[in-house]
Design a protein around this motif. Structure first.
Motif, PDB file in Angstrom:
ATOM      1  N   ASN A   1      51.803  46.937  94.620  1.00 35.98           N
ATOM      2  CA  ASN A   1      51.456  47.927  93.787  1.00 35.98           C
ATOM      3  C   ASN A   1      50.352  47.432  92.826  1.00 35.98           C
ATOM      4  N   ARG A   2      50.019  45.938  92.861  1.00 37.91           N
ATOM      5  CA  ARG A   2      49.207  45.677  91.771  1.00 37.91           C
ATOM      6  C   ARG A   2      47.695  45.679  92.111  1.00 37.91           C
ATOM      7  N   LYS A   3      47.566  45.773  93.392  1.00 30.81           N
ATOM      8  CA  LYS A   3      46.137  45.950  93.893  1.00 30.81           C
ATOM      9  C   LYS A   3      45.924  47.522  94.416  1.00 30.81           C
ATOM     10  N   THR A   4      44.558  47.640  94.636  1.00 32.41           N
ATOM     11  CA  THR A   4      44.151  48.923  95.526  1.00 32.41           C
ATOM     12  C   THR A   4      42.982  48.557  96.461  1.00 32.41           C
ATOM     13  N   TYR A   5      43.074  49.335  97.516  1.00 39.88           N
ATOM     14  CA  TYR A   5      41.869  49.394  98.245  1.00 39.88           C
ATOM     15  C   TYR A   5      41.563  50.744  98.849  1.00 39.88           C
ATOM     16  N   SER A   6      40.322  51.050  98.899  1.00 42.28           N
ATOM     17  CA  SER A   6      39.776  52.447  99.103  1.00 42.28           C
ATOM     18  C   SER A   6      38.717  52.277 100.235  1.00 42.28           C
ATOM     19  N   PRO A   7      39.344  52.439 101.516  1.00 40.78           N
ATOM     20  CA  PRO A   7      38.191  52.432 102.554  1.00 40.78           C
ATOM     21  C   PRO A   7      37.385  53.504 102.615  1.00 40.78           C
ATOM     22  N   ARG A   8      36.335  53.505 103.330  1.00 45.35           N
ATOM     23  CA  ARG A   8      35.678  54.708 103.914  1.00 45.35           C
ATOM     24  C   ARG A   8      35.071  54.818 105.142  1.00 45.35           C
ATOM     25  N   ASN A   9      34.891  55.972 105.723  1.00 48.46           N
ATOM     26  CA  ASN A   9      34.484  55.978 107.106  1.00 48.46           C
ATOM     27  C   ASN A   9      33.091  55.897 107.010  1.00 48.46           C
ATOM     28  N   TYR A  10      32.363  55.362 108.206  1.00 49.78           N
ATOM     29  CA  TYR A  10      31.168  55.508 108.502  1.00 49.78           C
ATOM     30  C   TYR A  10      30.605  56.705 108.415  1.00 49.78           C
ATOM     31  N   GLY A  11      29.417  56.870 107.506  1.00 50.67           N
ATOM     32  CA  GLY A  11      28.740  58.342 107.250  1.00 50.67           C
ATOM     33  C   GLY A  11      29.637  59.433 106.668  1.00 50.67           C
ATOM     34  N   GLU A  12      30.736  58.755 105.862  1.00 54.91           N
ATOM     35  CA  GLU A  12      31.528  59.910 105.224  1.00 54.91           C
ATOM     36  C   GLU A  12      32.262  60.723 106.095  1.00 54.91           C
ATOM     37  N   LYS A  13      32.418  60.450 107.298  1.00 49.69           N
ATOM     38  CA  LYS A  13      32.975  61.356 108.063  1.00 49.69           C
ATOM     39  C   LYS A  13      34.443  61.327 108.341  1.00 49.69           C
ATOM     40  N   TYR A  14      35.046  62.430 108.050  1.00 44.41           N
ATOM     41  CA  TYR A  14      36.731  62.473 108.029  1.00 44.41           C
ATOM     42  C   TYR A  14      36.964  63.544 108.956  1.00 44.41           C
ATOM     43  N   LEU A  15      38.211  63.029 109.797  1.00 44.96           N
ATOM     44  CA  LEU A  15      38.610  64.127 111.014  1.00 44.96           C
ATOM     45  C   LEU A  15      39.830  64.828 110.687  1.00 44.96           C
ATOM     46  N   GLY A  16      40.287  64.731 109.236  1.00 40.64           N
ATOM     47  CA  GLY A  16      41.643  65.361 109.269  1.00 40.64           C
ATOM     48  C   GLY A  16      42.824  64.919 110.066  1.00 40.64           C
ATOM     49  N   GLU A  17      43.715  65.435 110.398  1.00 38.60           N
ATOM     50  CA  GLU A  17      45.048  64.896 111.450  1.00 38.60           C
ATOM     51  C   GLU A  17      44.565  64.390 112.774  1.00 38.60           C
ATOM     52  N   ILE A  18      44.396  63.176 113.108  1.00 41.55           N
ATOM     53  CA  ILE A  18      44.432  62.668 114.214  1.00 41.55           C
ATOM     54  C   ILE A  18      45.264  61.619 114.721  1.00 41.55           C
ATOM     55  N   ASP A  19      45.268  61.609 115.882  1.00 42.07           N
ATOM     56  CA  ASP A  19      46.248  60.745 116.638  1.00 42.07           C
ATOM     57  C   ASP A  19      45.348  59.251 116.960  1.00 42.07           C
ATOM     58  N   MET A  20      46.110  58.332 117.615  1.00 41.97           N
ATOM     59  CA  MET A  20      45.661  56.906 117.758  1.00 41.97           C
ATOM     60  C   MET A  20      44.384  57.033 118.699  1.00 41.97           C
ATOM     61  N   ARG A  21      44.543  57.715 119.683  1.00 37.10           N
ATOM     62  CA  ARG A  21      43.522  57.736 120.692  1.00 37.10           C
ATOM     63  C   ARG A  21      41.899  58.150 119.969  1.00 37.10           C
ATOM     64  N   HIS A  22      42.157  59.448 118.950  1.00 38.15           N
ATOM     65  CA  HIS A  22      40.897  59.901 118.383  1.00 38.15           C
ATOM     66  C   HIS A  22      40.566  58.741 117.276  1.00 38.15           C
ATOM     67  N   ALA A  23      41.432  58.098 116.812  1.00 39.43           N
ATOM     68  CA  ALA A  23      41.149  56.941 115.658  1.00 39.43           C
ATOM     69  C   ALA A  23      40.355  56.096 116.448  1.00 39.43           C
TER      70      ALA A  23
END
Length: 688
Positions: free
Chosen positions: A399-421
């Motif tokens: 917990n000493r470091k943080t990481y905040s990735p982003r999706n390309y084009g800031e597109k987020y899909l909500g609840e998804i499974d591995m196939r959709h990911a």
């Protein structure tokens, strides 16, 4: 008086003795010369330097390239395939008496000898074509009496063993015309983009003048020097009555269409592969480089000429038109490990750096399947595992470091499974997976699959931030295609020496290859990766080109674009980028997928499409993609998914019903995004 008679008698006796000695010396000389000539006639000539160059053969035993420390560009032709103008020009300027001497210009040699005695050096020479050929084939160019003696001996042997036309043909195929071009055919193609047979008088006169000083008289280095030399050659042809003065003037005035040196194509096929083989032979197999260059070795490789041509054409069509844009393609047969195609860049002439082996490129999202395979095989996740795709801050390193990735084009899909990911290349899902499985476990999986490059155990590893080579990526994906079995990449099958004795033999494939992951885990991963080429997948733009089942993953960073994928027969990695780290434009970042698709279809055009074999230990059920649970009759979309047996969901979905969920009464509709081979597999699996 008597005294005078005695003196006269002695004088006559001395004269007779002198005559006998002279005659004896003459006869002895004739005998020695005869024995010498007989010896030369019966003694074979040494192996020519060009014949001692080692050869690289393709998978069918045909010559792909030769190895030489001088990287000689050479194509042999017959005398009748050479322009008469070129032959006349060469003889006029190099050896007017070629058809009338015995290999030596005695008058010229005497003149040169006098000059050399006066100057007390060996500066002057009077070499005939035969002598030049002997020197080029068998000797170096040092000015020593030993070399001169050997040159004379070899020249005599050439004249004894070959006709004048054969010697002239060998000479024109051997002489150096500058810029790596040996022989008139290579020179004609390099300078004028045409065959030696099609050379005009003006072109012939220019080329005939180059061997006198390949650097000084090269039109690429100095057009003035080249034209001055051409004028001299044309004048000599007039003197020898091969042409008229009017023809010479017209030829000199002809505007020559000399091709840019940058357009020169390598005579050797697969030059990047040839260089890679050199590295393997010298550095891995420990064979001396001088033996490789001049030992007459024969190297039997795994490269398939049809696949190689398909690879080069795909790269050229999609990447070579953009200035400085580079590309790499490596394709391996996952069943044997045999390297089938190898393109290390867009133009070997302009850039010899081998990008296939470059461990300097971030694979981006193309690394994710390795991570997901680790998740599946460890049973910590299944393809129905769901994470929420939304901006997320991840904590790591206690917990000493943080990481905040982003999706390309800031597109987020909500609840998804591995196939959709995988299909959408969702970064949030990927980092959630890494945090679940553990970065060290993912690195170990990558190592087992053939990736040796350094990798950092940090959350960004999930997004492919640790550089790898295309060679490593193709090797790793081959494990997935080969039902989880690892087969070491192979490029050389056998090496023989000049006598045909075997110096190296590739070991046979192990009867039990190393099983990296279970066949069931590899198949589930393959099934997921097929969605990349379906509607909504990042490789969907080339789905119309692909006429066979294929699995893969794209990867894109600011400076690198990838598509790594496979069929049952080929595992292929394609990379696009700039050497200096220049950012890729959007259009450039999309070139990897078309290269992969064009290559795969062309390389396998004679191979019928095959579905990926379904191993034991795989089960298929219908799931609701929103909940990841077993689909019911009320679920609007019922997606057929495969699981490692025992990891399939057991609970029924309750998202779309207000009462008790009911199992599917019959065969439900499937996800309309699936392609025709998904339907075929669904039918096949239902038959099991």
């Amino acid at each position: 008086m008597r005294r005078h008679a005695n003196e006269e008698h002695k004088s006559r006796r001395g004269l007779r003795l002198l005559l006998k000695l002279t005659l004896g010396s003459f006869l002895l000389g004739i005998l020695i010369i005869g024995i010498g000539l007989l010896y030369l006639a019966r003694t074979p000539l040494p192996t020519a330097d060009s014949d001692r160059n080692s050869k690289l053969l393709d998978a069918h035993g045909d010559v792909l390239a030769t190895f030489s420390s001088n990287a000689k560009n050479r194509t042999g032709v017959k005398l009748e395939q050479i322009s008469p103008y070129l032959i006349q020009a060469t003889l006029a300027v190099e050896d007017r008496n070629f058809y009338h001497h015995i290999g030596f210009d005695l008058r010229g040699m005497a003149r040169a000898a006098l000059v050399n005695v006066e100057r007390l050096d060996k500066a002057q020479g009077a070499s005939t074509l035969t002598q030049q050929l002997a020197r080029n084939l068998y000797l170096n160019h040092e000015r020593t009496w030993t070399r001169k003696l050997k040159e004379a001996m070899y020249s005599a042997q050439l004249e004894m063993k070959y006709s004048k036309n054969e010697i002239l043909q060998m000479y024109l195929n051997e002489i150096y015309y500058g810029h790596g071009a040996y022989g008139i055919e290579a020179a004609a193609q390099m300078y004028f983009g045409k065959s030696a047979k099609s050379l005009t008088l003006g072109e012939s006169a220019l080329l005939a003048g180059v061997p006198k000083g390949p650097t000084y008289y090269s039109p690429y280095n100095s057009m003035k020097n080249a034209k001055d030399r051409q004028k001299t050659v044309l004048g000599t042809m007039v003197d020898t009555q091969n042409i008229t003065r009017q023809e010479a003037n017209a030829a000199y005035a002809q505007l020559l269409d000399i091709k840019p040196l940058s357009q020169r194509t390598a005579v050797d096929e697969a030059p990047y592969f040839r260089d890679y083989i050199r590295t393997v032979v010298v550095n891995q197999l420990g064979i001396d480089e001088n033996l490789l260059d001049h030992g007459g070795l024969t190297i039997y490789s795994t490269l398939d000429r049809q696949a190689q041509q398909a690879a080069e054409n795909a790269v050229t069509a999609n990447a070579a038109s953009s200035p400085d844009l580079e590309a790499a393609l490596i394709s391996i047969d996952p069943r044997t490990g045999y390297v089938k195609a190898y393109v290390g860049g867009t133009s070997y002439t302009n850039n010899q750096y081998n990008h296939v082996m470059a461990r300097t490129r971030q694979p981006g999202s193309s690394f994710k399947p390795i991570m997901y395979l680790s998740a599946l095989s460890s049973l910590k996740m299944t393809e129905a595992s769901v994470f929420k795709s939304e901006p997320t801050m991840f904590h790591y390193d206690n917990n000493r470091k943080t990481y905040s990735p982003r999706n390309y084009g800031e597109k987020y899909l909500g609840e998804i499974d591995m196939r959709h990911a995988i299909a959408a290349s969702d970064n949030i899902y990927a980092v959630n997976t890494l945090m679940t499985v553990g970065a060290e476990n993912i690195i170990q999986m990558a190592r087992n699959m053939g990736i040796d490059s350094p990798m950092e155990p940090v959350p960004s590893l999930a997004l492919g931030t640790s550089p790898v080579s295309p060679f490593e990526m193709a090797s790793a994906f081959a494990v997935i295609s080969n039902q989880g079995k690892s087969v070491k990449p192979v490029s050389i099958l056998k090496i023989t020496d000049a006598s045909g004795d075997t110096l190296y033999q590739n070991p046979p494939l192990p009867s039990t290859p190393q099983q990296i992951v279970s066949p069931a885990a590899a198949y589930v991963m393959t099934h997921l990766m097929e969605s990349v080429f379906e509607t909504g997948g990042t490789g969907n733009r080339v789905s119309s080109v692909m006429k066979r089942p294929v699995a893969g993953k794209t990867g894109t960073t600011n400076t690198d674009a990838w598509l790594v994928g496979f069929t049952p027969e080929l595992s292929t990695a394609v990379w696009i980028g700039y050497d200096k780290g220049k950012a890729l434009a959007t259009a450039e970042s999309r070139k990897a997928a078309p290269i992969f698709a064009a290559f795969t279809e062309k390389a396998l055009e004679q191979v019928p499409p095959k579905i990926f074999p379904i191993p034991d230990g795989v089960v298929s059920v219908y799931v609701d993609p929103d909940s990841g649970k077993l689909a019911t009759a009320d679920c609007p979309i019922k997606q057929l998914e495969v699981f490692i047996k025992g990891t399939e969901p057991k609970e029924l979905c309750t998202l779309h019903t207000h009462g008790k969920p009911e199992p599917i009464p019959g065969e439900p509709p499937v996800n309309p995004n699936h392609g025709w081979w998904s339907d075929l597999k669904r039918w096949w699996m239902n038959k099991q």
